[in-house]
Design a protein around this motif. Structure first.
Motif, PDB file in Angstrom:
ATOM      1  N   UNK A  35       0.829  -1.206   0.000  1.00 43.81           N
ATOM      2  CA  UNK A  35       0.000   0.000   0.000  1.00 43.81           C
ATOM      3  C   UNK A  35       0.860   1.252   0.000  1.00 43.81           C
ATOM      4  N   UNK A  36       1.924   1.238   0.781  1.00 44.43           N
ATOM      5  CA  UNK A  36       2.813   2.406   0.825  1.00 44.43           C
ATOM      6  C   UNK A  36       3.481   2.630  -0.530  1.00 44.43           C
ATOM      7  N   UNK A  37       3.881   1.562  -1.184  1.00 43.86           N
ATOM      8  CA  UNK A  37       4.508   1.690  -2.497  1.00 43.86           C
ATOM      9  C   UNK A  37       3.519   2.236  -3.517  1.00 43.86           C
ATOM     10  N   UNK A  38       2.301   1.715  -3.519  1.00 44.39           N
ATOM     11  CA  UNK A  38       1.289   2.206  -4.457  1.00 44.39           C
ATOM     12  C   UNK A  38       0.919   3.658  -4.185  1.00 44.39           C
ATOM     13  N   UNK A  39       0.871   4.047  -2.905  1.00 42.47           N
ATOM     14  CA  UNK A  39       0.473   5.412  -2.545  1.00 42.47           C
ATOM     15  C   UNK A  39       1.556   6.435  -2.849  1.00 42.47           C
ATOM     16  N   UNK A  40       2.832   6.040  -2.715  1.00 43.13           N
ATOM     17  CA  UNK A  40       3.913   7.012  -2.846  1.00 43.13           C
ATOM     18  C   UNK A  40       4.771   6.829  -4.090  1.00 43.13           C
ATOM     19  N   UNK A  62       7.302   5.011  -4.044  1.00 39.38           N
ATOM     20  CA  UNK A  62       8.632   4.701  -3.521  1.00 39.38           C
ATOM     21  C   UNK A  62       8.685   3.261  -3.038  1.00 39.38           C
ATOM     22  N   UNK A  63       9.715   2.539  -3.469  1.00 39.44           N
ATOM     23  CA  UNK A  63       9.897   1.175  -3.002  1.00 39.44           C
ATOM     24  C   UNK A  63      10.421   1.211  -1.572  1.00 39.44           C
ATOM     25  N   UNK A  64       9.903   0.340  -0.712  1.00 36.43           N
ATOM     26  CA  UNK A  64      10.379   0.326   0.675  1.00 36.43           C
ATOM     27  C   UNK A  64      11.794  -0.243   0.745  1.00 36.43           C
ATOM     28  N   UNK A  65      12.468   0.079   1.811  1.00 39.03           N
ATOM     29  CA  UNK A  65      13.822  -0.431   2.019  1.00 39.03           C
ATOM     30  C   UNK A  65      13.890  -1.260   3.279  1.00 39.03           C
TER      31      UNK A  65
END
Length: 141
Positions: free
Chosen positions: A64-69, A71-74
């Motif tokens: 969800x964070x990747x789709x919203x921003x 940015x790929x998580x680390x």
């Protein structure tokens, strides 16, 4: 593996066959729901689960964070990607896990640690601010 491991280290797999376990739980849930439908309607159901779908479902926060921003998580080690503090800390007596799920819980933690009244108070008042200042928060704690 790109989201698992310490930020300064190599990627790592999770310690157990987590995807297998999650898929088994998904199968159990599907079977129980199918039995409910059968009891209510007399009609059988087909239950299908697969490892990839279970894995993707388990990555709901990261996905969800990747789709919203965009940015790929680390890698964050033991830290939670969207809650702070929610990770392990080294202490004189060993390793301590601190899991603060909301602002009220952080206020209680800050009181115990003596943070209220300090310059850090405003910077860490909300979870959004704590996540944005994660590194500084680690140092203060």
């Amino acid at each position: 593996m790109s989201i698992t491991g310490h930020p300064e280290g190599e990627p790592s797999k999770v310690g157990v066959a987590l995807v297998d376990v999650l898929t088994g739980q998904n199968a159990l849930a599907g079977i129980l729901m199918a039995l409910r439908v059968r009891d209510a309607t007399g009609t059988g159901q087909q239950v299908q689960v697969n490892l990839l779908s279970s894995l993707l479902a388990a990555l709901v926060n990261q996905g969800a964070a990747t789709l919203a921003t965009g940015n790929s998580p680390g890698k964050l080690g033991n830290a939670h990607p969207s809650i702070a503090p929610y990770e392990t800390f080294r202490t004189g007596g060993g390793t301590l896990a601190i899991a603060v799920g909301n602002d009220r819980q952080f206020a209680a933690l800050a009181s115990v640690l003596g943070l209220w009244g300090s310059p850090e108070q405003a910077r860490f008042l909300t979870n959004e601010r704590r996540v944005a200042s994660r590194e500084e928060l680690r140092i203060v704690i």
